[in-house]
Design an enzyme around this catalytic site. Structure first.
Site, short mmCIF file in Angstrom:
data_model
loop_
_atom_site.label_atom_id
_atom_site.label_comp_id
_atom_site.label_asym_id
_atom_site.label_seq_id
_atom_site.Cartn_x
_atom_site.Cartn_y
_atom_site.Cartn_z
N LYS A 1 1.80 -44.50 -46.75
CA LYS A 1 2.66 -45.24 -45.84
C LYS A 1 4.09 -44.72 -46.01
O LYS A 1 4.66 -44.77 -47.11
CB LYS A 1 2.60 -46.73 -46.17
N LYS B 1 0.00 -44.07 -42.18
CA LYS B 1 0.87 -44.89 -41.35
C LYS B 1 2.30 -44.38 -41.44
O LYS B 1 2.78 -44.16 -42.55
CB LYS B 1 0.78 -46.32 -41.86
C1 PBG Z 1 5.03 -54.38 -44.22
C2 PBG Z 1 4.37 -53.84 -43.01
C3 PBG Z 1 5.05 -53.12 -42.04
C4 PBG Z 1 4.12 -52.80 -41.07
C5 PBG Z 1 2.89 -53.33 -41.45
N1 PBG Z 1 3.04 -53.97 -42.68
C6 PBG Z 1 6.49 -52.79 -41.89
C7 PBG Z 1 7.28 -52.35 -43.04
O1 PBG Z 1 6.79 -51.69 -43.96
O2 PBG Z 1 8.46 -52.67 -43.03
C8 PBG Z 1 4.49 -52.04 -39.84
C9 PBG Z 1 3.58 -52.09 -38.69
C10 PBG Z 1 4.19 -51.68 -37.41
O3 PBG Z 1 5.34 -51.20 -37.33
O4 PBG Z 1 3.50 -51.85 -36.40
N2 PBG Z 1 4.28 -54.78 -45.27
#
Ligand code: PBG
Length: 311
Positions: free
Chosen positions: A180, A234
Site C-alpha cells: 500500500k 493499492k
Molecule cells: C486507510 C484506508 C485508505 C483507503 C482504504 N483504507 C486511505 C488511507 O490510507 O489514507 C483508501 C481507499 C481509497 O482511496 O479508495 N486505512
C-alpha cells in the site's frame, strides 16, 4: 475467440461507506455517483450486489465525530457502525455475499492516522498492532468473512491470524493490504470516511514510497509467511507492474484496489467529455485482470457488473 482475459462480475469487490441513521443516503461530493448509506441502505446495496453477481462487499464506516478519539477505541465497540452494518448485511443476504472489513484505526481516530501516536505524532507499530488485533476479532465476531488490514503496520497479519484462531474464527480469511503506497489518490476516500479534515501531515512513515518495487515484494513475502490468504496492491493503475511481479513471484491471489482518486478521475474525465465513461472504466478493469489480479476493489463495481451482465 482469441480473447485472453475475461472480466466478470465475480471479479469485483464493491467498497461501501456506512453512516449513522435510518433511510439516509449522503452523496460524496468528491466521489460523484458514490454515497454513504445508513445501515439499512447498506443491506439493500448488499442485496443489489448479490443480484448483480458481485461476490463480495468491503465496508468502511464514517464514524460520528464524537465517537472519534486519540486511541480510536470505538473500533473495539461491538455495537459500532461497522459491526451493525456487518450484521445487517448478514441478515439480509445470509452467505450469498462475502463481507470484507477494513482493519485500521483512521475512521475512528481524532487525528486521522491509522494507528496510535507517540508524543511526536509518530505512529507506534507494536502498540497499534495490539489494538488492530482486537479490532479484527470484533469484526469477525460480528460476522466478517475476510479481514483486510490496511494499516501497513509490521507483524499485524501474524498477530491477527493467531487471534482469529484463538477466538473460534479459523475460517475467517485475511486479505492483506501488503503493498500500500503513500498515494495522492486517497483524497476522496478520506472525505468519505470523514478523516480527511482531521489528518495532519501524511502517512509516509508506514505507507510505501511509490518509487519502490522490490520493497513491495518483501512486504508481500512477509504477509504471506504470516498467514495472509490473499494480498492487495493499492492503488491500482500506477502499480500494474507490482501486481504482475507479485503474481509471478508468489502465485497467490492478488487483488488491486482501484482507489477513490482513480475512480474520481475517470468520472471527471468523462464529465469533461474526454471519452466515454463506460469504455474508460471497462478498459482499466480488464487491465487489472490482464496484469494478474484475481479481482478488483472498485467503486465502479455495480456499474461494471451491469455493463457485463447486460452490455
Ligand atoms: C486507510 C484506508 C485508505 C483507503 C482504504 N483504507 C486511505 C488511507 O490510507 O489514507 C483508501 C481507499 C481509497 O482511496 O479508495 N486505512
Amino acid at each position: 475467440m482469441h480473447r485472453e482475459t475475461l472480466l466478470t462480475p465475480a471479479d469485483l469487490i464493491w467498497p461501501l461507506f456506512v453512516t449513522e441513521g435510518t433511510g439516509i443516503e449522503e452523496p460524496i461530493a468528491t466521489l460523484p455517483g458514490v454515497s454513504r448509506w445508513s445501515v439499512d441502505g447498506i443491506a439493500a446495496r448488499a442485496r443489489e450486489a448479490v443480484e448483480l453477481g458481485i461476490p463480495c462487499i468491503a465496508l468502511f464506516p464514517n464514524t460520528q465525530p464524537d465517537r472519534r478519539s486519540d486511541d480510536g477505541k470505538e473500533a473495539l465497540n461491538p455495537d459500532n457502525l461497522m459491526c451493525r452494518a456487518i450484521k445487517a448485511v448478514r441478515d439480509a443476504c445470509g452467505s450469498d455475499i462475502g463481507i470484507l472489513t477494513d482493519v485500521a484505526l483512521d475512521p475512528y481516530t481524532s487525528h486521522g492516522q491509522d494507528g496510535l501516536l507517540d508524543d511526536e505524532g509518530y505512529v507506534i507499530n507494536d502498540d497499534t498492532v495490539a489494538v488492530l488485533v482486537d479490532q479484527a476479532v470484533n469484526q469477525a465476531d460480528a460476522g466478517a468473512d475476510i479481514i483486510a488490514p490496511s494499516d501497513m503496520m509490521d507483524g499485524r497479519v501474524k498477530a491477527i491470524r493467531m487471534a482469529l484462531e484463538m477466538n473460534q474464527h479459523p475460517n475467517v480469511q485475511i486479505m492483506a493490504y501488503s503493498a500500500k503506497y503513500a498515494s495522492a489518490f486517497y483524497g476522496p476516500f478520506r472525505d468519505a470516511v470523514g478523516s480527511g479534515g482531521l489528518l495532519k501531515g501524511d502517512k509516509k512513515s508506514y505507507q510505501m514510497d511509490p518509487a519502490n518495487g522490490d520493497e513491495a515484494m518483501r512486504e508481500i513475502a512477509f504477509d504471506i509467511a504470516e498467514g495472509a490468504d490473499s494480498v492487495m496492491v493499492k492503488p491500482g493503475l500506477a502499480y500494474l507492474d507490482i501486481i504482475w511481479r507479485a503474481k509471478q513471484q508468489f502465485g497467490v491471489p492478488v487483488f488491486a484496489y482501484q482507489v477513490s482518486g482513480e475512480y474520481a478521475l475517470i468520472e471527471a474525465g468523462a464529465a469533461e467529455g474526454i471519452a466515454d465513461r463506460d469504455a474508460l472504466l471497462m478498459e482499466k478493469l480488464v487491465g487489472f485482470k490482464r496484469a494478474g489480479c484475481s479481482g478488483v476493489l472498485t467503486y465502479h463495481a455495480p456499474v461494471a457488473a451491469r455493463l457485463l451482465n447486460h452490455g
